[in-house]
Design an enzyme around this catalytic site. Structure first.
Site, short mmCIF file in Angstrom:
data_model
loop_
_atom_site.label_atom_id
_atom_site.label_comp_id
_atom_site.label_asym_id
_atom_site.label_seq_id
_atom_site.Cartn_x
_atom_site.Cartn_y
_atom_site.Cartn_z
N PHE A 265 -49.49 6.24 -55.02
CA PHE A 265 -49.36 7.06 -56.23
C PHE A 265 -49.07 6.24 -57.47
CE2 PHE A 265 -44.83 6.51 -55.38
CZ PHE A 265 -44.31 6.42 -56.66
N SER B 124 -46.90 2.00 -48.69
CA SER B 124 -45.61 1.58 -48.13
C SER B 124 -45.82 0.80 -46.82
CB SER B 124 -44.75 2.82 -47.88
OG SER B 124 -45.41 3.68 -46.99
N CYS C 153 -44.90 -2.13 -57.37
CA CYS C 153 -44.66 -2.97 -56.19
C CYS C 153 -44.21 -4.36 -56.59
CB CYS C 153 -45.91 -3.06 -55.35
SG CYS C 153 -47.24 -3.81 -56.26
P1 NAD Z 1 -47.46 5.79 -49.15
O1 NAD Z 1 -47.50 4.76 -48.09
O2 NAD Z 1 -46.61 6.98 -48.94
O3 NAD Z 1 -48.94 6.37 -49.42
C1 NAD Z 1 -50.04 5.50 -49.65
C2 NAD Z 1 -51.31 6.20 -49.19
O4 NAD Z 1 -51.24 6.45 -47.78
C3 NAD Z 1 -51.55 7.57 -49.84
O5 NAD Z 1 -52.93 7.68 -50.11
C4 NAD Z 1 -51.09 8.55 -48.79
O6 NAD Z 1 -51.81 9.77 -48.85
C5 NAD Z 1 -51.37 7.83 -47.49
N1 NAD Z 1 -50.40 8.15 -46.43
C6 NAD Z 1 -49.08 8.46 -46.59
N2 NAD Z 1 -48.50 8.65 -45.39
C7 NAD Z 1 -49.46 8.46 -44.46
C8 NAD Z 1 -49.47 8.51 -43.03
N3 NAD Z 1 -48.38 8.79 -42.33
N4 NAD Z 1 -50.62 8.26 -42.40
C9 NAD Z 1 -51.74 7.95 -43.08
N5 NAD Z 1 -51.79 7.89 -44.43
C10 NAD Z 1 -50.67 8.14 -45.11
O7 NAD Z 1 -47.08 5.04 -50.52
P2 NAD Z 1 -46.77 5.68 -51.93
O8 NAD Z 1 -45.44 6.36 -51.89
O9 NAD Z 1 -47.94 6.45 -52.43
O10 NAD Z 1 -46.68 4.36 -52.82
C11 NAD Z 1 -45.52 3.59 -52.95
C12 NAD Z 1 -45.52 2.42 -51.99
O11 NAD Z 1 -46.68 1.61 -52.22
C13 NAD Z 1 -44.35 1.48 -52.19
O12 NAD Z 1 -43.87 1.09 -50.94
C14 NAD Z 1 -44.95 0.30 -52.94
O13 NAD Z 1 -44.26 -0.93 -52.77
C15 NAD Z 1 -46.29 0.24 -52.32
N6 NAD Z 1 -47.22 -0.48 -53.16
C16 NAD Z 1 -47.56 -1.74 -52.77
C17 NAD Z 1 -48.42 -2.49 -53.54
C18 NAD Z 1 -48.79 -3.88 -53.15
O14 NAD Z 1 -49.64 -4.44 -53.80
N7 NAD Z 1 -48.23 -4.45 -52.10
C19 NAD Z 1 -48.95 -1.94 -54.72
C20 NAD Z 1 -48.60 -0.64 -55.08
C21 NAD Z 1 -47.73 0.08 -54.28
#
Ligand code: NAD
Length: 501
Positions: free
Chosen positions: A149, A226, A281
């Site tokens: 997000f 995440s 992130c």
């Molecule tokens: P999230 O992991 O909850 O969701 C990411 C994506 O995965 C979304 O499209 C979501 O719909 C999907 N998703 C969520 N739960 C799932 C599941 N159980 N099974 C399959 N798909 C699932 O992450 P978020 O809250 O949207 O974003 C924040 C996180 O992203 C933070 O941990 C942040 O550090 C990380 N992030 C990392 C980077 C990087 O470059 N390493 C960059 C941006 C964000």
């Protein structure tokens, strides 16, 4: 209520699934839109469209493909403000920051405009008598991107410009909390002349993701989100032989040595910790204050944190907007409370902030917690909010050990005026992206972005040369044209490995 639809084979579609999710405006706390959530049928339709479009797009000349990328670049530039407004409305970040995110994404499109140079192969003449060897790279097929997000435009743009420029087709599954920017980008692709089916968007949650991971027609998966989900995506998709890069969460430390310029370090720490409400992130979430620098540094950061103007992202006077959802706000507030309960010192407490006229918005004020130990929840958890923890150590060696003991390895920074200390630090930390007097060391598009340890599962980082490598695979051709040799061509094939000539 606007319903955000899927984009499959060059058009909006509702599909058959009737499941939906609510999309909020975090600054008002009011539901702004509804988004459709795909099931197997919608994902299958997107995969079928991408699969059908692949042979034609992969065969389209490099010159023609690049013209489409150039046209897309112009359209993203034209609509940057429109995209920024969509991002701010659904994510909450301030407009200038949203515009900055579009600009960072645009830089990947510009990098992809150079694909004819990036895809050049190599040629070795006469590797053996009358034998030449050359290599080139081909696209993989249908690629999928699953994005978080916190960067509704930039993170998807890390992926698909390169995937598409190298001849693949793409299915984006954006975060269901911020779905609109992805659909707008799809419309811009169509306007740029991209053939239908090359770029598709399916909205959804876990069922949509699982359908993509399990589809035998999806060749590669790029994920950003995440750590628990990154690990899951990597395991499930690689078990089925797909190529996977799965970027996870972070806990980024900024170390401040006593020889650093304190005012400079405090200014940058505040921007890196509280910019975008800490929902980056690469945000700095732990400041490691060394020796005599600590007290004065905490005071300088606190003074600046208290002055940050918190308000709706669309108000040009705001420096920091709300966090994304009411659940995120409540979780962040609970973690701040746990810090105090476990003995840390809440120097600036952002809980309970009220923004006039936006009383129902999901706001958390800048928070500074001193005296944090590594066993505390505020240190162990990725808070993903405007919370900076201060951990104190005696010297640089201890700071490096502390960083290396952390399970994440996304980004880290050092503030110092010593070149020797900087060199020790950059060689000693087990982290993918390092800043020296640069608190948020995000590599530009022509380098690759990625962390170590629990911040990345898979071996290739995104964009830059590693992005091109991820979305392509190499062929090496060894060829001989006997008729082209002057003189006798020799006779008979050898049954042994050939020797040197
Ligand atoms: P999230 O992991 O909850 O969701 C990411 C994506 O995965 C979304 O499209 C979501 O719909 C999907 N998703 C969520 N739960 C799932 C599941 N159980 N099974 C399959 N798909 C699932 O992450 P978020 O809250 O949207 O974003 C924040 C996180 O992203 C933070 O941990 C942040 O550090 C990380 N992030 C990392 C980077 C990087 O470059 N390493 C960059 C941006 C964000």
């Amino acid at each position: 209520m606007t319903v955000v639809q899927h984009w499959i084979a060059g058009q909006s579609t509702t599909g058959e699934s009737t499941r939906t999710a609510r999309v909020f405006n975090p600054a008002t706390g009011v539901q702004a839109r509804e988004v459709l959530l795909a099931d197997d049928a919608e994902v299958s339709a997107a995969v079928a469209a991408a699969l059908a479009a692949f042979p034609g797009w992969a065969e389209t000349s490099l010159t023609r493909r690049t013209q489409v990328i150039f046209a897309f670049r112009e359209l993203v530039r034209r609509d940057a403000a429109v995209l920024a407004r969509m991002i701010s409305d659904e994510h909450g970040k301030v407009l200038s920051d949203a515009l900055g995110e579009v600009q960072r994404g645009l830089e990947v499109v510009e990098f992809a405009c150079g694909m004819p140079s990036l895809l050049k192969g190599s040629y070795s003449d006469q590797v053996s008598t009358g034998v030449d060897t050359f290599s080139f790279r081909e696209p993989l097929g249908v690629c999928a991107g699953i994005t978080p997000f916190n960067f509704p435009a930039m993170v998807p743009l890390w992926m698909f410009p390169i995937a598409i420029a190298t001849g693949n087709t793409f299915i984006l599954k954006p975060s269901e909390r911020v779905p609109s920017a992805a659909v707008h980008l799809a419309k811009l692709w169509k306007e740029a002349g991209l053939p239908d089916g090359v770029f598709n968007v399916v909205h959804g949650d876990r069922p949509a993701v699982d359908a993509l991971l399990d589809s035998p027609d999806v060749a590669a998966v790029s994920f950003v989100g995440s750590t628990p989900v990154a690990r899951y995506i990597h395991e499930r998709a690689s078990a089925q032989g797909k190529r996977v890069q799965a970027l996870g969460g972070a806990k980024n430390h900024a170390v401040v040595l006593p020889d650093a310029d304190r005012g400079f370090a405090a200014d940058h720490l505040v921007a890196a910790a509280y910019g975008s409400a800490g929902e980056r992130c690469m945000a700095v979430s732990a400041a490691v204050a060394i020796g005599s620098a600590a007290d004065a540094l905490v005071e300088a950061v606190a003074e600046r944190a208290r002055k940050i103007r918190v308000g709706p992202g669309t108000d040009t006077g705001s420096e920091m907007g709300p966090v994304v959802t009411a659940q995120a706000r409540d979780r962040i507030n609970r973690l701040i409370g746990s810090g105090a309960e476990q003995g840390a010192d809440l120097v600036v407490d952002g809980r309970g902030i009220v923004v006039e006229g936006h009383e129902d918005g999901f706001f958390v004020g800048p928070t500074l917690i001193d005296g944090v130990r590594t066993d505390m929840e505020v240190y162990r958890e990725e808070i993903f909010g405007p919370v900076l923890s201060v951990v104190r150590t005696d010297n640089l060696s201890d700071a490096i050990d502390l960083i290396n003991a952390n399970p994440y390895g996304n980004g880290t920074a050092l503030f110092t005026s010593s070149g020797a200390a900087a060199r020790r630090f950059q060689r000693g930390v087990h982290v993918g992206m390092i800043g020296i007097n640069v608190p948020v060391p995000v590599p530009l598009a022509f380098y690759s972005f990625g962390g170590w340890k629990h911040s990345l599962f898979g071996d290739r980082h995104v964009h830059g040369a590693e992005g091109v490598s991820f979305y392509t695979r190499a062929k090496v051709v060894t060829s001989r044209w006997p008729g082209a040799l002057a003189g006798p061509t020799g006779s008979g094939a050898s049954f042994d490995f050939p020797n040197s000539d």
